[in-house]
Design an enzyme around this catalytic site. Structure first.
Site, PDB file in Angstrom:
ATOM      1  N   ASP A   1      42.369  45.901  30.645  1.00  0.00           N
ATOM      2  CA  ASP A   1      42.591  44.519  31.048  1.00  0.00           C
ATOM      3  C   ASP A   1      41.632  44.099  32.167  1.00  0.00           C
ATOM      4  O   ASP A   1      41.371  44.887  33.091  1.00  0.00           O
ATOM      5  CB  ASP A   1      44.045  44.406  31.548  1.00  0.00           C
ATOM      6  CG  ASP A   1      44.484  42.979  31.792  1.00  0.00           C
ATOM      7  OD1 ASP A   1      44.458  42.184  30.844  1.00  0.00           O
ATOM      8  OD2 ASP A   1      44.863  42.656  32.944  1.00  0.00           O
TER       9      ASP A   1
ATOM     10  N   GLU B   1      38.460  44.308  27.909  1.00  0.00           N
ATOM     11  CA  GLU B   1      38.828  42.889  27.897  1.00  0.00           C
ATOM     12  C   GLU B   1      37.986  42.264  28.999  1.00  0.00           C
ATOM     13  O   GLU B   1      38.334  42.281  30.167  1.00  0.00           O
ATOM     14  CB  GLU B   1      40.322  42.700  28.183  1.00  0.00           C
ATOM     15  CG  GLU B   1      40.796  41.281  27.899  1.00  0.00           C
ATOM     16  CD  GLU B   1      41.077  40.454  29.142  1.00  0.00           C
ATOM     17  OE1 GLU B   1      41.068  39.229  29.022  1.00  0.00           O
ATOM     18  OE2 GLU B   1      41.298  41.005  30.235  1.00  0.00           O
TER      19      GLU B   1
HETATM   20  C1  NOJ Z   1      44.346  39.391  30.298  1.00  0.00           C
HETATM   21  C2  NOJ Z   1      45.622  39.458  29.533  1.00  0.00           C
HETATM   22  O1  NOJ Z   1      45.347  39.428  28.149  1.00  0.00           O
HETATM   23  C3  NOJ Z   1      46.453  38.272  29.988  1.00  0.00           C
HETATM   24  O2  NOJ Z   1      47.580  38.088  29.176  1.00  0.00           O
HETATM   25  C4  NOJ Z   1      46.810  38.475  31.437  1.00  0.00           C
HETATM   26  O3  NOJ Z   1      47.470  37.311  31.903  1.00  0.00           O
HETATM   27  C5  NOJ Z   1      45.557  38.685  32.296  1.00  0.00           C
HETATM   28  N1  NOJ Z   1      44.629  39.587  31.704  1.00  0.00           N
HETATM   29  C6  NOJ Z   1      45.936  39.250  33.651  1.00  0.00           C
HETATM   30  O4  NOJ Z   1      46.378  40.573  33.541  1.00  0.00           O
END
Ligand code: NOJ
Length: 531
Positions: free
Chosen positions: A200, A267
């Site tokens: 993430d 991500e």
């Molecule tokens: C990306 C995640 O996919 C999202 O849902 C989240 O709010 C943010 N990162 C913060 O962790």
């Protein structure tokens, strides 16, 4: 070729997938009980969004314990059972790792709040005094991705950084304890059979030394967001190299071919393709979601630019592009593109491109974005935006499995006990309804995935365009497979394109040899056709 270079992975948001115990919340035994859906669809791996204990200030991305399962989702035994079952069915399991921040209920943050400024406990996070002599102004001008300042002041006057909600304090990745704790977390889940991690906010763990102001226009120009002092810092790359080594050297799980089968998926909301490619250099992460593709409009030229730019950048580091059209954070494609037909065609486009693909639960059912009434919205964006942004809950409404009214067998609880509501008109979207219908979106995805497997040579075949750069349609060939998508207003006679092969799959029935507007078709050459 390594599996992850051309894999189709399926994202599961467990709370919205299937509820096994009738409390209105999807859970891990619910996922295990429905793995046959994924097998029927034909995916190679599943990715579970965070299953950790969390007060749910941000849908579980605010974690209180990184080495446990949230009680409402099940137990560690349930996780082991799910993973074993997925492996038996030939699917890998990727889990979410959230290293940028913790929950404000994490023992570390509680300890930090109870400790003095400049203490070792505070050094695990990013605490600073305010910028003015009285300390009443935040240390810098950074803005939270959810709106408002990225700083919150605590009772003794110090401020802490949170690039997301205030309940998600950012960790200090220059602190050795933080680093070694996450190494332990990786080892813990590898020991429980995880085949990889979706990392993430992978672009934000390190912040520029001195925390300089970001200046005006933050979060406004995606192609330049790597210039922000809180994103894309050089120190990320040695960290990801270490993690890659860890994954490669951790003992293989029983039954796995080799340890280097495991994956790290970034991500990474860095949009400049050449900056994004740096995360997937040969000794770093394996995949990084291609958000530029997800954000591209329904327009031939724009899509082609993204496709070419992504392939060139990934090719320069010998990485696959990881295509994605939807996720728990994005407006569902049916709504974003304006019709189910376009969403189906976009899927055929994506699944014909070279590289890996991530699908998001419900995409294969052509779910539109659900309307969530004001009083049921849970996304922090709603409050942080002063009720102007309804947030992402509309993409998280629970999956309809069967039946004609909510809760569509998602849960044995009543619809008003569902953790998020489902629309009343989703009967036709149910898995059961679509399984029996050869024209359904589910059938389309299933056939596309079957054809991908049927022509393994295409996995390595480069893309060759047959359409001109400014044409209102896209046409390309990859080995035995060709794909045409008509994004223009007029019907497109396929014969005029000079593509070899005959149609094997289309997003809507063809009228003779003509591709209607918004439709897509796959063609296969005779030599490649193995029915
Ligand atoms: C990306 C995640 O996919 C999202 O849902 C989240 O709010 C943010 N990162 C913060 O962790």
């Amino acid at each position: 070729m390594s599996w992850w270079r051309h894999a189709v992975c399926y994202e599961i948001h467990p709370r919205s997938f299937a509820d096994s115990n009738g409390d209105g919340i999807g859970d891990l035994p619910g996922v295990t009980a429905h793995l046959d859906h994924l097998r029927h669809l034909g995916v190679d791996a599943l990715w579970l969004t965070p299953c950790y204990p969390s007060p749910l200030a941000d849908g579980g991305y605010d974690i209180a314990d990184h080495a446990a399962i949230a009680p409402d989702l099940g137990t560690l035994d349930d996780f082991d059972t799910l993973t074993r079952r997925a492996h038996t069915l030939g699917m890998r399991v990727i889990i979410d790792l959230v290293p940028n921040h913790t929950s404000d209920t994490h023992p570390w943050f509680r300890e930090a709040l109870g400790s003095a400024p400049d203490s070792a406990s505070r050094d695990r996070y990013v605490f600073r005094p305010g910028k003015d002599p009285d300390g009443t102004l935040p240390p810098n001008d950074w803005q939270s991705a959810f709106g408002g300042p990225a700083w919150t002041r605590v009772s003794d006057g110090d401020w802490y950084l949170h690039l997301h909600a205030p309940q998600q304090p950012d960790l200090n990745w220059r602190n050795s304890e933080v680093r070694s704790a996450f190494t332990d977390v990786l080892r813990f889940w590898l020991g429980h059979g995880a085949d990889g991690f979706r990392v993430d906010v992978a672009h934000a763990l390190f912040k520029a030394e001195g925390l300089p102001d970001a200046g005006p226009g933050q979060h406004q120009d995606p192609l330049r967001n790597h210039l922000m002092p809180y994103y894309d810092q050089e120190e990320l790359h040695p960290l990801y190299r270490d993690w890659r080594t860890l994954l490669n050297t951790h003992p293989a799980r029983p039954g796995a071919c080799s340890p280097d089968d495991r994956v790290l998926v970034a991500e990474c909301a860095v949009f400049a393709p050449e900056r994004l490619a740096r995360y997937v250099r040969p000794d770093e992460m394996h995949q990084t979601f291609n958000f530029a593709f997800l954000e591209a409009p329904w327009q031939a030229r724009a899509l082609r630019q993204v496709i070419d730019g992504s392939l060139a950048a990934s090719g320069s580091v010998d990485a696959p592009v990881t295509w994605v059209l939807s996720s728990h954070d994005a407006i569902r494609p049916v709504t974003r593109f304006g019709s189910e037909l376009r969403a189906r065609s976009a899927a055929l486009l994506m699944l014909a491109l070279p590289g890996a693909v991530y699908l998001y639960q419900g995409e294969e059912l052509a779910l539109p974005q659900a309307h969530i009434p004001d009083d049921r919205i849970r996304d922090p964006l709603w409050e942080r935006s002063g009720h102007t942004d309804r947030g992402r809950d509309g993409a998280r409404s629970p999956i309809p499995w069967s039946g004609s009214a909510p809760p569509y067998s998602f849960t044995a609880a009543s619809p008003d006990q569902c953790w998020l509501p489902q629309p009343p008109d989703w009967a036709d979207h149910c898995v059961d309804a679509q399984r029996g219908d050869p024209r359904s979106c589910l059938a389309l995805y299933r056939q596309a995935l079957r054809l991908r497997r049927q022509y393994p040579a295409t996995a390595q075949a480069p893309l060759r365009w047959h359409s001109a750069p400014h044409a209102p349609y896209l046409a390309f060939q990859r080995g035995a497979l060709a794909c045409v998508v008509n994004l223009g207003p007029d019907p497109l006679p396929l014969a005029t394109l000079g593509l070899p092969g005959h149609p094997v799959l289309s997003s809507t029935p063809l009228t003779g040899d003509t591709l209607p507007p918004d439709a897509a078709v796959w063609l296969v050459t005779e030599s490649g056709h193995r029915p």
